[in-house]
Design a protein around this motif. Structure first.
Motif, PDB file in Angstrom:
ATOM      1  N   THR A   8      11.127  -5.838   9.752  1.00 19.03           N
ATOM      2  CA  THR A   8      11.739  -5.313   8.520  1.00 19.03           C
ATOM      3  C   THR A   8      10.721  -5.270   7.385  1.00 19.03           C
ATOM      4  O   THR A   8      10.657  -4.303   6.621  1.00 19.03           O
ATOM      5  N   GLU A  11       8.399  -2.375   8.000  1.00 19.50           N
ATOM      6  CA  GLU A  11       9.096  -1.102   7.740  1.00 19.50           C
ATOM      7  C   GLU A  11       9.231  -0.846   6.238  1.00 19.50           C
ATOM      8  O   GLU A  11       9.013   0.270   5.763  1.00 19.50           O
ATOM      9  N   THR A  12       9.589  -1.894   5.493  1.00 15.66           N
ATOM     10  CA  THR A  12       9.714  -1.763   4.028  1.00 15.66           C
ATOM     11  C   THR A  12       8.364  -1.390   3.421  1.00 15.66           C
ATOM     12  O   THR A  12       8.266  -0.488   2.582  1.00 15.66           O
ATOM     13  N   GLU A  15       7.471   2.249   4.206  1.00 14.02           N
ATOM     14  CA  GLU A  15       8.256   3.187   3.381  1.00 14.02           C
ATOM     15  C   GLU A  15       7.664   3.299   1.978  1.00 14.02           C
ATOM     16  O   GLU A  15       7.508   4.392   1.434  1.00 14.02           O
ATOM     17  N   LEU A  16       7.350   2.151   1.392  1.00 14.63           N
ATOM     18  CA  LEU A  16       6.776   2.137   0.044  1.00 14.63           C
ATOM     19  C   LEU A  16       5.397   2.786   0.036  1.00 14.63           C
ATOM     20  O   LEU A  16       5.037   3.515  -0.889  1.00 14.63           O
ATOM     21  N   ASN A  24       4.072  -2.327  -4.784  1.00 10.80           N
ATOM     22  CA  ASN A  24       5.189  -2.904  -4.029  1.00 10.80           C
ATOM     23  C   ASN A  24       4.911  -2.912  -2.528  1.00 10.80           C
ATOM     24  O   ASN A  24       5.309  -3.844  -1.822  1.00 10.80           O
ATOM     25  N   TRP A  28       4.797  -6.357   0.148  1.00  8.56           N
ATOM     26  CA  TRP A  28       5.486  -6.495   1.443  1.00  8.56           C
ATOM     27  C   TRP A  28       4.508  -6.685   2.598  1.00  8.56           C
ATOM     28  O   TRP A  28       4.780  -7.436   3.532  1.00  8.56           O
TER      29      TRP A  28
END
Length: 415
Positions: A8, A11-12, A15-16, A24, A28
């Motif tokens: 997770t 993946e976060t 995406e960012l 950001n 992560w």
């Protein structure tokens, strides 16, 4: 459970990263690395720190990945590792890393850039500070912990135009603040104690939700050129050049400049001359150039209309980036990361002899630092002006790392 959490996190972060939200994404990836020591993630963290101009942390993360790399998997990243060392004035170490990179590199553009970077390190080891120039931070009324851009001395010698977010806080974009959390053009006055606190120029120029910057005045001070820009995350996505005319008591409606804008980024306008005619110099990534951003000129036809853009050619433009042109008295000043320099972007000058530009000359130590030096400008009397830099100098304050953000510096010349 941990595997799912790690998945997770990645993946976060991805995406960012895809949204170009570097700060950001970095947060992560760092959380994910704490969970599971994956050196592919370490390299991504190093690259993000480099892009965010935190060269100390970038160096540390690159080194961490290289220590574990026995197969040369990360050799391609040695280029930015060497640049991170160079930006911290570790010139000898940087030369060694550029040599390691060049031993295996195949990309011809990056090979050429690495050779230029190495030459810049060798130049830096010998460079002495330029005499008769004083460079000082423009002060807290002007500079925030975020970046300031495009200082321009008005012809009256009493006014500075520039652009800024005007905040010391980390900017988190959301629906509530998207109209206000933008760069705006400001105006400050010279006082006995330095520059005054600025005021925003009018709403004909600054618009909600749009970054307005790269301000430049015509020599008579009656025309203002500037850009309206859209960012995607931390990256410039769209930029067009506009012009406004002085009405006698304020700036009039903004009009898009005809002839220089297209389906490319057009930025950093500056009025100058060439072949005895008024031209607009500007930087663009349009197709057909020599590198990333090149400097172009377009001849003024009057009434806000310009001829077709013409590239200044391979003497000025390189496989790297040439930006922030400024013309003064037959000399073109600009910043480049493609000519050999002390840092990232260095300031150069080239003289026009009526038919040709001279080979660009590095302005030297003082004007230039080990990091990014941009937007060199002179007042019409030729004795003072400005530049911007993310150098960790006296008076500089930054919202993140010491070199994340650009401040405006006063330049004073003894002639």
């Amino acid at each position: 459970l941990n595997k799912a959490t790690y998945k997770t996190m990645i993946e976060t972060a991805e995406e960012l990263y895809a949204k170009k939200d570097w700060y950001n994404a970095l947060e992560w990836y760092e959380k994910a690395y704490e969970e599971q020591r994956d050196y592919d993630v370490a390299i991504r963290i190093a690259e993000l720190n480099f892009m965010l101009r935190d060269y100390r942390r970038a160096e540390s993360w690159y080194a961490r990945a290289f220590r574990r790399d026995k197969t040369g998997k990360y050799d391609e990243y040695r280029f930015n590792y060497a640049r991170a060392l160079k930006m911290q004035e570790k010139y000898q170490e940087a030369i060694e890393e550029f040599d390691k990179y060049l031993a295996t590199a195949t990309d011809p553009v990056k090979r050429e850039l690495a050779e230029k970077e190495k030459a810049g390190c060798e130049f830096a080891l010998e460079a002495q500070p330029v005499p008769n120039v004083t460079i000082s931070n423009a002060g807290r009324n002007i500079n925030t912990k975020q970046s300031e851009y495009s200082p321009w001395p008005a012809p009256d010698g009493e006014t500075m135009y520039y652009a800024s977010f005007r905040t010391d806080d980390v900017i988190i974009l959301d629906e509530k603040n998207k109209d206000e959390a933008v760069v705006k053009i400001l105006r400050a006055q010279k006082t006995d104690k330095g520059w005054s606190k600025p005021e925003e120029v009018n709403a004909q120029i600054n618009r909600p939700g749009v970054h307005t910057s790269n301000v430049a005045l015509s020599p008579d001070g009656r025309r203002m050129y500037f850009t309206r820009q859209v960012l995607q995350g931390n990256e410039l996505f769209e930029s067009r050049i506009y012009m406004s005319e002085w009405t006698g008591n304020d700036w009039g409606p903004a009009r898009e400049v005809q002839g220089v804008n297209g389906d490319w980024i057009a930025t950093h306008p500056a009025v100058g001359e060439l072949f005895g005619k008024e031209v607009l110099y500007f930087a663009s990534d349009m197709d057909g150039g020599y590198g990333g951003f090149d400097i172009y000129y377009a001849t003024y036809k009057g009434d806000g209309v310009y001829g077709d853009p013409v590239n200044l050619g391979p003497k000025i433009n390189t496989v790297g980036n040439e930006v922030t042109p400024f013309y003064f008295d037959g000399v073109l000043y600009f910043s480049s990361d493609g000519h050999p320099g002390l840092g990232g972007f260095d300031i150069f000058y080239s003289e026009w002899n009526g038919t040709l530009w001279s080979p660009p000359v590095n302005m030297g130590k003082g004007f230039n630092s080990s990091v990014d030096d941009l937007y060199f400008r002179l007042h019409k009397d030729g004795t003072w002006g400005f530049l911007t830099s993310n150098r960790p100098a006296t008076g500089a304050r930054s919202v993140k790392s010491k070199t994340c953000c650009d401040d405006i510096y006063n330049v004073s010349l003894k002639i």
